[in-house]
Design an enzyme around this catalytic site. Structure first.
Site, short mmCIF file in Angstrom:
data_model
loop_
_atom_site.label_atom_id
_atom_site.label_comp_id
_atom_site.label_asym_id
_atom_site.label_seq_id
_atom_site.Cartn_x
_atom_site.Cartn_y
_atom_site.Cartn_z
N GLU A 183 0.85 -1.20 0.00
CA GLU A 183 0.00 0.00 0.00
C GLU A 183 0.88 1.24 0.00
OE1 GLU A 183 -4.06 1.64 2.08
OE2 GLU A 183 -2.59 0.71 3.36
N ASN A 210 -2.54 -6.25 5.35
CA ASN A 210 -2.68 -7.30 4.33
C ASN A 210 -3.65 -8.39 4.82
OD1 ASN A 210 -0.20 -6.10 3.07
ND2 ASN A 210 0.73 -7.01 4.90
N GLU A 264 -5.50 -2.62 12.77
CA GLU A 264 -5.24 -3.43 11.56
C GLU A 264 -6.31 -4.50 11.36
OE1 GLU A 264 -3.08 -2.27 9.54
OE2 GLU A 264 -2.42 -0.83 11.05
N GLY A 301 3.56 1.97 10.67
CA GLY A 301 3.36 1.28 11.94
C GLY A 301 2.99 -0.17 11.70
N ALA A 302 2.11 -0.38 10.70
CA ALA A 302 1.67 -1.73 10.37
C ALA A 302 0.94 -1.68 9.03
CB ALA A 302 0.74 -2.28 11.46
#
Length: 888
Positions: free
Chosen positions: A146, A285, A318, A281-282
């Site tokens: 991304e 997926n 997430e 940060g994360a």
């Protein structure tokens, strides 16, 4: 009165630049063979297509890939064709395959042979360095796609609406672990015995930016949710215990979201992995969430309360994306906020459900809420729904508007709709659009259907125009059992600059009120410039707080009569913690904008002498630190301010103490950390503070694992106290911990404090060290920030260093995420408070090609100009006179 978007700028007629619609991908079969020694990989991709119009060319996105061949095979009896020409546009990141004969309408497969690089820029398919269980350096490979870097790993239609199924096969050294979005379908050893081929199940229909794979040496911990999903956390070798807390959070969160969204998590497993080098940060997926190590893996003994909270909220954020973003995806990047704003709201909802004593919504007021309001008070801000023509433009809007203001307007919708209607609408939205793409209006419709309320009317005034209002009380009358309050609304700007008639904006504002009896159930909708509201009172001395619990993104300016009543409610703590924090932060920013007297803010601060709430103390810290920064050129005023800070600090510091207790609650630990931070700013030279810090630092040097003597929550501020009072010996002692610390969170304590050292030569040494390669690219800017925040000398040093080393910074970060250069810019020059420096910095960047960072630069310069006006305002205000302080 029907709401009108009067004077609201129409959304420009921006058409997204997309690949031709004549071909649609259905399923990818991706085969990759990475070489972790040469840092390259070989690949083949076969994509099942639906050809919608006859064509002789097929265009796909590709970046930094080398192509060797391509062929198209029609389904059925048609003729297979080799591409006669492969044309790569580096600028447009597009590869076009030209075929000798026309490809007819129907189904077929394009098969491509290519190769790529395992880069070190934390984007695409890239490499990271880590240390194995024997202490030897090793290399792993992982992905970050991304927004626009799937094309950096394999040729694809790299647009969120071009969803397809993905089959992934990785050929890797037999001793390494490989995993992807889906579980393994099969694994077989290849001839020669050194490699194995791992084939994974097909993914659901999803966007290309959500594909992921990892190759390396890992340990793991795993368990199963109550609803039957296997969750695994991968960790560096020998550190599986660091994944336990993240795993616990994920297990609870998946079950909670199953129920909340009304659609069960659709994949058979969820993997989460800490990546040694990670720009963000994360990344969410689908089925394989990747994290910066500090945002997933924490030492069960050393971890501070703030680290535990950070891991929890990053995991909950997430995993919210597994629904909001992955299952239902924005159609184009102009609706990025649908992903990020919603996940930023949901992270707090889920954390609050799991850990109610953390009081996440109170904390929201001072973190997410203020981050949104700070940025959106600038003319260089942007609407939540921002027009995006070229996909590359989206990199500039991964910011506090998309995340924090986005979450703020979701929170406002929740307050107005009520939990039942809010959730009912979300369930319908998920059911209708799963595996598809949406625009913002689809969410408004779902909530309108569930509530019967004019949601779009209200919400569009907040999402399609930039900025937010200040609600001004222009008249109030307290009469027995009711108060009548007259309010106006106008666009709030950080620098208090004039809003011209043609710039006037209007918001549809939910007016929520609180009194000593609590938050009222009645919500009035303000649709015009002016409104009068009537509020029932519990008694003649009662008070009225507007924007109860700070649930609407705006500021409120009270008249003197209301302010006097509210100050008493703050002193007695009759007002909620969210409102006590919000009142102070609104007042601070209203003073900064020239709408309120500085003396009124200082008098309000004096109402917090009995305050003991952790969240409110974060707000007090923001106000005190801001005033301290803006009075550095007024020594007499600064000394008086320091006296007020010490007066506020002393009683609570004595009560809470330096010593951690076994029965301390989460928020008590956070409060202690805040208090020690304030001591490191205002009281570092006091003998008692120096003595306590030195004793604890000495025990730390004897045993860095002694978390009783120096808990992780206190390490950064104690390091700062030691450095401010010490010299080269103390500098080297703190710096050496960066090398010996095995935990990234502990290393960050060093990076965030080292610049506090007094000696300018040592400050310079910090900059040379952090940019010299020893500190990872993902972290090096933290140390620059510690120098910049250390005072005037630090600011001047970081700016001159940035100018002198601009070309080196540019080459270091040329292909990395734009967010890293943004951080370097802000940490090198963001703290100046003079117009002259704003002019100099503006001129410097005008001469550079910084298109990716243009928005951040303009926001930084505008903030500087606002800060300069604030410093001038304080110098002319009543707080510049001794008589004011003597009368406090």
């Amino acid at each position: 009165h029907p709401f009108t978007t009067r004077n609201m700028p129409p959304k420009p007629g921006v058409e997204p630049v997309l690949l031709p619609p004549n071909v649609e991908p259905i399923r990818y079969d991706i085969n990759l063979t990475p070489d972790l020694v040469k840092f390259t990989y070989e690949g083949t991709t076969s994509v099942s297509l639906s050809v919608l119009e006859p064509t002789t060319t097929i265009s796909m996105h590709a970046k930094e890939l080398s192509f060797w061949s391509a062929k198209y095979t029609p389904e059925g009896a048609g003729k297979e064709q080799e591409a006669s020409e492969i044309k790569v546009s580096i600028k447009e990141t597009i590869v076009t395959f030209k075929f000798p004969e026309e490809i007819g309408v129907g189904s077929g497969t394009i098969s491509i042979v290519f190769s790529g690089l395992l880069n070190n820029q934390m984007a695409g398919f890239y490499r990271s360095g880590y240390t194995d269980i024997n202490g030897s350096p090793q290399i792993m490979a992982s992905t970050q796609f991304e927004s626009l870097d799937a094309r950096r790993a394999f040729p694809c239609w790299d647009e969120p609406a071009r969803k397809a199924c993905f089959g992934v096969t990785l050929t890797v050294p037999k001793e390494l672990t490989a995993f992807s979005n889906m579980p393994e379908l099969r694994c077989r050893q290849l001839e020669g015995g050194k490699l194995k081929e791992v084939k994974f199940m097909d993914s659901p229909k999803m966007s290309s930016y959500l594909v992921a794979f990892c190759v390396g040496d890992f340990d793991f911990v795993q368990s199963i949710t109550s609803h039957g999903v296997v969750v695994r956390v991968y960790t560096p070798p020998g550190k599986s215990e660091t994944g336990t807390f993240g795993l616990e959070c994920a297990l609870k969160t998946l079950d909670l979201y199953d129920d909340f969204f009304g659609v069960p998590y659709p994949l058979p497993k969820l993997d989460m992995v800490g990546i040694p080098e990670f720009a963000m940060g994360a990344m969410e997926n689908w089925g394989l969430v990747t994290y910066r190590e500090v945002d997933l893996l924490i030492d069960p003994v050393k971890a501070s309360s703030s680290q535990r909270q950070r891991v929890c909220t990053v995991v909950t954020h997430e995993l919210a994306h597994q629904w909001f973003g992955n299952l239902v995806t924005m159609k184009w990047w102009d609706d990025l906020w649908l992903n990020e704003g919603f996940a930023s709201w949901t992270e707090n909802m889920a954390a609050d459900a799991m850990f109610p004593t953390w009081k996440m919504w109170e904390q929201y007021t001072v973190d997410h809420g203020q981050a949104a309001l700070r940025l959106d008070a600038l003319r260089s801000s942007h609407p939540i729904q921002v027009p995006i023509e070229h996909a590359e433009e989206v990199e500039e809007v991964f910011d506090a508007i998309s995340y924090c203001k986005g979450s703020y307007v979701v929170r406002m919708a929740h307050a107005v709709l009520g939990r039942e209607n809010f959730q009912k609408g979300l369930v319908a939205y998920m059911q209708e659009h799963k595996y598809g793409n949406t625009i913002t209006a689809d969410l408004w419709k779902a909530w309108e259907d569930s509530s019967g309320m004019p949601v779009r009317e209200m919400m569009e005034s907040w999402t399609t125009q930039m900025g937010y209002p200040v609600l001004k009380v222009v008249g109030s009358a307290f009469e027995g059992t009711k108060a009548k309050v007259k309010v106006t609304q106008e666009w709030f700007l950080a620098d208090g600059s004039e809003v011209k008639a043609e710039e006037a904006k209007l918001w549809c504002i939910p007016i929520l009120t609180a009194t000593s009896a609590g938050v009222s159930d009645d919500i009035s909708m303000m649709r015009e410039d002016t409104m009068e509201i009537t509020v029932p009172l519990a008694g003649a001395d009662d008070w009225v707080k507007l924007n109860a619990d700070q649930q609407v993104p705006m500021r409120v300016l009270y008249d003197d009569a209301m302010m006097a009543r509210l100050a008493k409610a703050i002193s007695s703590k009759a007002m909620s913690a969210s409102d006590r924090a919000g009142m102070l932060l609104d007042s601070y920013n209203l003073v900064k904008a020239g709408m309120m007297e500085a003396g009124a803010l200082v008098r309000l601060l004096s109402s917090y002498t009995q305050e003991d709430d952790a969240t409110v103390w974060e707000a007090i810290e923001m106000a005190l630190s801001g005033l301290d920064k803006f009075t550095t050129d007024m020594p007499a005023v600064n000394a008086r301010l320091q006296g007020l800070a010490k007066k506020l600090l002393a009683p609570l510091t004595e009560k809470v103490g330096w010593e951690a207790r076994t029965d301390d609650e989460h928020l008590t630990k956070l409060l202690r950390g805040t208090l020690i931070r304030l001591l490191s700013t205002f009281s570092y030279a006091e003998e008692g503070v120096k003595k306590e810090a030195k004793e604890r630092f000495a025990k730390f040097l004897d045993d860095a694992a002694d978390m009783q003597a120096l808990p992780s929550d206190m390490r950064s501020p104690v390091f700062k106290i030691i450095l401010k009072n010490g010299g080269e010996a103390e500098f080297e002692q703190v710096k050496s911990y960066y090398v010996t610390a095995t935990d990234n969170a502990e290393k960050k304590h060093v990076l965030n404090s080292l610049g506090a050292v007094g000696d300018v030569k040592l400050k310079r040494a910090v900059l040379d060290w952090t940019t010299g390669g020893e500190v990872k690219l993902q972290d090096f800017f933290y140390a620059i920030g510690s120098v910049h925040r250390s005072g005037k000398e630090g600011q001047e040093l970081t700016w001159s260093y940035f100018k002198d080393n601009f070309d080196r910074f540019n080459s270091m970060l040329e292909k990395a995420s734009a967010s890293l250069m943004d951080a370097v810019i802000v940490y090198s020059c963001g703290g100046f408070t003079s117009t002259a420096m704003a002019d100099e910095i503006d001129e410097f960047f005008k001469a550079k090609d910084m298109a990716k960072n243009a928005r951040k630069i303009s926001q930084t310069v505008e903030s500087m100009r606002a800060n300069a006006k604030f410093a001038e305002l304080l110098a002319k205000s009543e707080i510049s006179k001794d008589s004011f302080w003597d009368g406090l």
